[in-house]
Design a protein around this motif. Structure first.
Motif, mmCIF file in Angstrom:
data_model
loop_
_atom_site.group_PDB
_atom_site.id
_atom_site.type_symbol
_atom_site.label_atom_id
_atom_site.label_comp_id
_atom_site.label_asym_id
_atom_site.label_seq_id
_atom_site.Cartn_x
_atom_site.Cartn_y
_atom_site.Cartn_z
ATOM 1 N N LEU A 101 -23.902 -9.273 17.175
ATOM 2 C CA LEU A 101 -23.628 -8.207 16.212
ATOM 3 C C LEU A 101 -22.176 -8.267 15.750
ATOM 4 O O LEU A 101 -21.266 -8.508 16.543
ATOM 5 C CB LEU A 101 -23.914 -6.849 16.859
ATOM 6 N N ARG A 102 -21.970 -8.032 14.460
ATOM 7 C CA ARG A 102 -20.626 -8.002 13.887
ATOM 8 C C ARG A 102 -20.391 -6.665 13.184
ATOM 9 O O ARG A 102 -21.325 -6.061 12.662
ATOM 10 C CB ARG A 102 -20.426 -9.150 12.889
ATOM 11 N N VAL A 103 -19.144 -6.242 13.164
ATOM 12 C CA VAL A 103 -18.773 -4.982 12.523
ATOM 13 C C VAL A 103 -17.666 -5.250 11.511
ATOM 14 O O VAL A 103 -16.674 -5.921 11.821
ATOM 15 C CB VAL A 103 -18.300 -3.944 13.565
ATOM 16 N N ALA A 104 -17.849 -4.738 10.296
ATOM 17 C CA ALA A 104 -16.828 -4.841 9.255
ATOM 18 C C ALA A 104 -16.298 -3.443 8.963
ATOM 19 O O ALA A 104 -17.067 -2.484 8.895
ATOM 20 C CB ALA A 104 -17.417 -5.459 7.986
ATOM 21 N N TYR A 105 -14.997 -3.332 8.820
ATOM 22 C CA TYR A 105 -14.417 -2.030 8.506
ATOM 23 C C TYR A 105 -13.230 -2.199 7.570
ATOM 24 O O TYR A 105 -12.724 -3.309 7.361
ATOM 25 C CB TYR A 105 -13.995 -1.289 9.777
ATOM 26 N N ILE A 106 -12.797 -1.092 6.996
ATOM 27 C CA ILE A 106 -11.679 -1.092 6.059
ATOM 28 C C ILE A 106 -10.423 -0.635 6.794
ATOM 29 O O ILE A 106 -10.411 0.426 7.412
ATOM 30 C CB ILE A 106 -11.959 -0.158 4.868
ATOM 31 N N GLU A 107 -9.406 -1.461 6.728
ATOM 32 C CA GLU A 107 -8.127 -1.102 7.349
ATOM 33 C C GLU A 107 -7.124 -0.722 6.266
ATOM 34 O O GLU A 107 -6.970 -1.423 5.268
ATOM 35 C CB GLU A 107 -7.588 -2.270 8.171
ATOM 36 N N GLU A 108 -6.466 0.380 6.481
ATOM 37 C CA GLU A 108 -5.452 0.862 5.539
ATOM 38 C C GLU A 108 -4.103 0.914 6.245
ATOM 39 O O GLU A 108 -3.948 1.580 7.265
ATOM 40 C CB GLU A 108 -5.833 2.254 5.030
ATOM 41 N N LYS A 109 -3.132 0.178 5.709
ATOM 42 C CA LYS A 109 -1.785 0.154 6.285
ATOM 43 C C LYS A 109 -0.760 0.488 5.214
ATOM 44 O O LYS A 109 -0.956 0.195 4.034
ATOM 45 C CB LYS A 109 -1.469 -1.225 6.876
ATOM 46 N N GLU A 110 0.320 1.066 5.666
ATOM 47 C CA GLU A 110 1.416 1.374 4.745
ATOM 48 C C GLU A 110 2.595 0.470 5.055
ATOM 49 O O GLU A 110 3.053 0.401 6.193
ATOM 50 C CB GLU A 110 1.829 2.842 4.873
ATOM 51 N N ILE A 111 3.058 -0.259 4.043
ATOM 52 C CA ILE A 111 4.205 -1.150 4.207
ATOM 53 C C ILE A 111 5.297 -0.748 3.221
ATOM 54 O O ILE A 111 5.041 -0.048 2.233
ATOM 55 C CB ILE A 111 3.806 -2.628 3.991
ATOM 56 N N ILE A 112 6.502 -1.189 3.505
ATOM 57 C CA ILE A 112 7.645 -0.879 2.638
ATOM 58 C C ILE A 112 7.969 -2.106 1.795
ATOM 59 O O ILE A 112 8.241 -3.186 2.323
ATOM 60 C CB ILE A 112 8.873 -0.460 3.462
ATOM 61 N N VAL A 113 7.908 -1.941 0.484
ATOM 62 C CA VAL A 113 8.250 -3.006 -0.460
ATOM 63 C C VAL A 113 9.288 -2.459 -1.425
ATOM 64 O O VAL A 113 9.040 -1.463 -2.114
ATOM 65 C CB VAL A 113 7.005 -3.497 -1.231
ATOM 66 N N ASP A 114 10.453 -3.107 -1.453
ATOM 67 C CA ASP A 114 11.557 -2.651 -2.314
ATOM 68 C C ASP A 114 11.891 -1.187 -2.039
ATOM 69 O O ASP A 114 12.070 -0.375 -2.967
ATOM 70 C CB ASP A 114 11.203 -2.844 -3.796
ATOM 71 N N ASN A 115 11.945 -0.875 -0.745
ATOM 72 C CA ASN A 115 12.288 0.486 -0.302
ATOM 73 C C ASN A 115 11.288 1.544 -0.758
ATOM 74 O O ASN A 115 11.609 2.734 -0.793
ATOM 75 C CB ASN A 115 13.693 0.873 -0.783
ATOM 76 N N MET A 116 10.091 1.091 -1.110
ATOM 77 C CA MET A 116 9.044 2.017 -1.537
ATOM 78 C C MET A 116 7.793 1.789 -0.689
ATOM 79 O O MET A 116 7.422 0.645 -0.422
ATOM 80 C CB MET A 116 8.705 1.815 -3.018
#
Length: 233
Positions: free
Chosen positions: A160-175
């Motif tokens: 069995l395999r599981v797929a999920y959505i990962e949401e991450k916040e990164i900083i690009v150009d101080n934003m």
């Protein structure tokens, strides 16, 4: 061929508290015992004194409206393919040849182990099952019991395999920027292990939740046919 089942926040398997809660005059477990008396008797007879709480949870969950029940039913495809491969493979007379005595017994064990590995590989080539658990990453980070139940389900069914959505916040150009990924995992030593990760161009849920939940997992499927099936089917 492949199967995809979309999953959001539904029940994976009944907890001990849910099984023994009698808020509705009768607990889930006692209700199941009355509805399936023969199966409960056979269950106790099969396990004897080795009945564990986890076994009872699965027994009840396989008879309720849970993700466990759906997975169990769909994985019969793999069992059938494995059986067919076994029947085809046993036509080979070499399976029944070998030296006599202790050496022969050891040779039989080696053949059976090799055959089992071959059958698993053939079944996995023909069939794959992916559950699209949209919120798994969030559930795991929040310590939600559903996440561990999903990992336990993958450990019970190694294919069995599981797929999920990962949401991450990164900083690009101080934003701050949000990065979305589709992640495919499997169970390894009762832990989730990442197999593939695909970066998405943006938020994947832009329309109705269920079809979008299915769509992001399609890339992890294979074969000539794809069956999408909901829970409780």
């Amino acid at each position: 061929f492949s199967i995809v089942t979309p999953y959001f926040m539904e029940e994976v398997k009944f907890s001990d508290e849910e099984l023994h809660s009698d808020q509705d005059e009768a607990s889930i477990l006692s209700y199941m015992q009355k509805i399936y008396p023969d199966e409960w008797t056979n269950f106790l007879e099969r396990l004897g004194t080795n009945v564990k709480s986890e076994d009872i949870r699965y027994w009840a969950s396989f008879r309720g409206q849970t993700l466990s029940r759906t997975v169990r039913g769909m994985m019969y495809y793999r069992k059938a393919l494995r059986l067919q491969a076994f029947l085809d493979r046993t036509n080979d007379q070499e399976l029944y040849k070998g030296p006599v005595g202790t050496e022969r017994e050891q040779n039989k064990r080696n053949i059976h182990q090799s055959l089992s590995t071959e059958l698993d590989a053939l079944a996995d080539m023909k069939f794959s099952y992916v559950i699209s658990c949209q919120k798994f990453g969030e559930q795991k980070s929040n310590g939600d019991a559903h996440a561990q139940d999903i990992i336990d389900l993958m450990a019970r069914y190694p294919a069995l395999r599981v797929a999920y959505i990962e949401e991450k916040e990164i900083i690009v150009d101080n934003m701050p920027h949000k990065v979305y990924s589709s992640v495919l995992i499997k169970a390894e030593n009762n832990l989730d292990q990442e197999i593939y990760r695909i970066k998405l161009p943006g938020p994947p849920i832009i329309g109705e939740g269920k079809p979008e939940n299915q769509n992001h997992a399609i890339i992890f499927t294979r074969g000539e046919a794809l069956q999408t099936i909901d829970m409780n089917q």
